[in-house]
Design an enzyme around this catalytic site. Structure first.
Site, PDB file in Angstrom:
ATOM      1  N   GLU A  52     -26.287  32.049  40.016  1.00 50.58           N
ATOM      2  CA  GLU A  52     -26.898  31.348  38.983  1.00 50.58           C
ATOM      3  C   GLU A  52     -27.839  29.787  39.481  1.00 50.58           C
ATOM      4  O   GLU A  52     -27.010  29.034  39.956  1.00 50.58           O
ATOM      5  CB  GLU A  52     -26.128  30.893  37.715  1.00 50.58           C
ATOM      6  CG  GLU A  52     -25.721  32.169  36.943  1.00 50.58           C
ATOM      7  CD  GLU A  52     -24.602  31.997  36.062  1.00 50.58           C
ATOM      8  OE1 GLU A  52     -23.876  30.900  36.087  1.00 50.58           O
ATOM      9  OE2 GLU A  52     -24.337  32.794  35.182  1.00 50.58           O
TER      10      GLU A  52
ATOM     11  N   ARG B  44     -27.372   8.780  27.872  1.00 46.38           N
ATOM     12  CA  ARG B  44     -27.381  10.173  28.280  1.00 46.38           C
ATOM     13  C   ARG B  44     -26.646  11.150  27.413  1.00 46.38           C
ATOM     14  O   ARG B  44     -25.380  10.910  27.539  1.00 46.38           O
ATOM     15  CB  ARG B  44     -27.131   9.985  29.817  1.00 46.38           C
ATOM     16  CG  ARG B  44     -28.051   9.278  30.388  1.00 46.38           C
ATOM     17  CD  ARG B  44     -29.494   9.856  30.540  1.00 46.38           C
ATOM     18  NE  ARG B  44     -30.590   9.266  31.313  1.00 46.38           N
ATOM     19  CZ  ARG B  44     -31.716   9.462  31.598  1.00 46.38           C
ATOM     20  NH1 ARG B  44     -32.278  10.487  30.623  1.00 46.38           N
ATOM     21  NH2 ARG B  44     -32.619   8.897  32.245  1.00 46.38           N
TER      22      ARG B  44
ATOM     23  N   ALA C 122     -36.860   5.857  36.327  1.00 48.51           N
ATOM     24  CA  ALA C 122     -36.934   7.375  36.911  1.00 48.51           C
ATOM     25  C   ALA C 122     -37.608   8.041  35.940  1.00 48.51           C
ATOM     26  O   ALA C 122     -37.945   7.706  34.864  1.00 48.51           O
ATOM     27  CB  ALA C 122     -35.705   7.772  37.086  1.00 48.51           C
TER      28      ALA C 122
ATOM     29  N   GLU D 142     -44.099   5.941  36.282  1.00 46.95           N
ATOM     30  CA  GLU D 142     -42.866   5.733  35.433  1.00 46.95           C
ATOM     31  C   GLU D 142     -42.383   4.316  35.229  1.00 46.95           C
ATOM     32  O   GLU D 142     -41.860   3.519  34.405  1.00 46.95           O
ATOM     33  CB  GLU D 142     -41.869   6.544  36.220  1.00 46.95           C
ATOM     34  CG  GLU D 142     -42.037   8.235  36.039  1.00 46.95           C
ATOM     35  CD  GLU D 142     -41.600   8.533  34.453  1.00 46.95           C
ATOM     36  OE1 GLU D 142     -41.030   7.771  33.681  1.00 46.95           O
ATOM     37  OE2 GLU D 142     -42.091   9.308  34.221  1.00 46.95           O
TER      38      GLU D 142
ATOM     39  N   GLU E  55     -41.798   2.613  31.862  1.00 47.51           N
ATOM     40  CA  GLU E  55     -40.524   2.470  31.439  1.00 47.51           C
ATOM     41  C   GLU E  55     -40.219   0.760  31.511  1.00 47.51           C
ATOM     42  O   GLU E  55     -39.434   0.466  30.554  1.00 47.51           O
ATOM     43  CB  GLU E  55     -39.416   3.053  32.497  1.00 47.51           C
ATOM     44  CG  GLU E  55     -39.322   4.660  32.264  1.00 47.51           C
ATOM     45  CD  GLU E  55     -38.202   5.199  32.731  1.00 47.51           C
ATOM     46  OE1 GLU E  55     -37.241   4.505  33.588  1.00 47.51           O
ATOM     47  OE2 GLU E  55     -37.824   6.225  32.479  1.00 47.51           O
TER      48      GLU E  55
ATOM     49  N   GLU F 295     -33.561  20.936  41.961  1.00 49.05           N
ATOM     50  CA  GLU F 295     -33.920  19.602  41.590  1.00 49.05           C
ATOM     51  C   GLU F 295     -33.840  18.900  43.055  1.00 49.05           C
ATOM     52  O   GLU F 295     -32.985  18.675  43.797  1.00 49.05           O
ATOM     53  CB  GLU F 295     -33.157  18.780  40.621  1.00 49.05           C
ATOM     54  CG  GLU F 295     -33.716  17.406  40.313  1.00 49.05           C
ATOM     55  CD  GLU F 295     -32.981  16.667  39.456  1.00 49.05           C
ATOM     56  OE1 GLU F 295     -33.703  15.710  38.802  1.00 49.05           O
ATOM     57  OE2 GLU F 295     -31.872  16.983  39.295  1.00 49.05           O
TER      58      GLU F 295
ATOM     59  N   GLU G  64     -35.463   6.059  24.855  1.00 45.16           N
ATOM     60  CA  GLU G  64     -36.086   4.821  25.187  1.00 45.16           C
ATOM     61  C   GLU G  64     -36.074   3.779  24.318  1.00 45.16           C
ATOM     62  O   GLU G  64     -36.183   2.380  24.563  1.00 45.16           O
ATOM     63  CB  GLU G  64     -37.268   5.093  25.763  1.00 45.16           C
ATOM     64  CG  GLU G  64     -37.198   5.909  27.108  1.00 45.16           C
ATOM     65  CD  GLU G  64     -38.721   6.310  27.828  1.00 45.16           C
ATOM     66  OE1 GLU G  64     -39.669   6.378  27.053  1.00 45.16           O
ATOM     67  OE2 GLU G  64     -38.959   6.812  29.152  1.00 45.16           O
TER      68      GLU G  64
END
Length: 194
Positions: free
Chosen positions: A37, A63, A75, A92, A96, A119, A144
């Site tokens: 997977e 998170r 990030a 970014e 941010e 990733e 955020e």
């Protein structure tokens, strides 16, 4: 010569807004086939932004998968087709933490979870910081809205890694890499080496 691990079948199991999941059937050494997977991720960038006092810009952001606020470096996803990673990092940083940088260096590239995810994260060092407005059209929303920003002395941020206060892998790698750059001035790759 290494085995080639040919994919003989692939089936998409899920397609989401950011990630997708597929099952590949792969030929293993010896000829057996095995299912794997794979989470497909568009990739991300991270920025270790160091000011003139050697303080690193850190974010504290919620998170949901781990159910807590984590200390991180700025990030973001590589979600604009064709945008070079360093341009994503510049965007970014402005979105941010409302900063721009005069000098950019490529610190590291890494696969955070290569056992199941493709990733690739590109991590930059940004120096010569100055304040900027957020880019036109950018709206602060969701997690955020609850994010806090602090400038932490680099040596203290390194200690945060060893204390377990910084647990986000990108922030751990970034803080330690920046400290190593300050301590030994290693040869870094060109910005376009990704």
């Amino acid at each position: 010569m290494p085995h080639s691990y040919d994919v003989v079948a692939s089936e998409e199991l899920y397609a989401g807004r950011i990630i997708s999941l597929r099952k590949d059937t792969v030929v293993m050494p010896g000829g057996d086939e095995s299912g794997r997977e794979v989470v497909h991720h568009p990739g991300a960038v991270g920025i270790v932004a160091l000011d003139d006092q050697d303080r690193v810009v850190m974010l504290r952001q919620y998170r949901h998968p781990v159910g807590e606020h984590l200390w991180e470096v700025p990030a973001g996803l590589r979600d604009v087709d064709g945008e070079p990673p360093v341009e994503t990092a510049r965007r970014e940083l402005a979105e941010e933490v409302q900063l721009s940088a005069e000098r950019w260096s490529l610190l590291t590239t890494q696969h955070p979870s290569p056992g199941f995810c493709d990733e690739l994260v590109v991590l930059y060092l940004a120096e010569g910081l100055s304040d900027v407005a957020r880019p036109d059209g950018f709206t602060v929303e969701h997690e955020e809205l609850d994010m806090t920003v602090e400038r932490v002395p680099l040596a203290e941020a390194v200690q945060w890694v060893f204390d377990g206060k910084i647990r986000n892998s990108l922030a751990v790698i970034g803080v330690l890499a920046a400290a190593q750059v300050r301590a030994t001035t290693p040869q870094l790759r060109p910005l376009d080496a990704v």
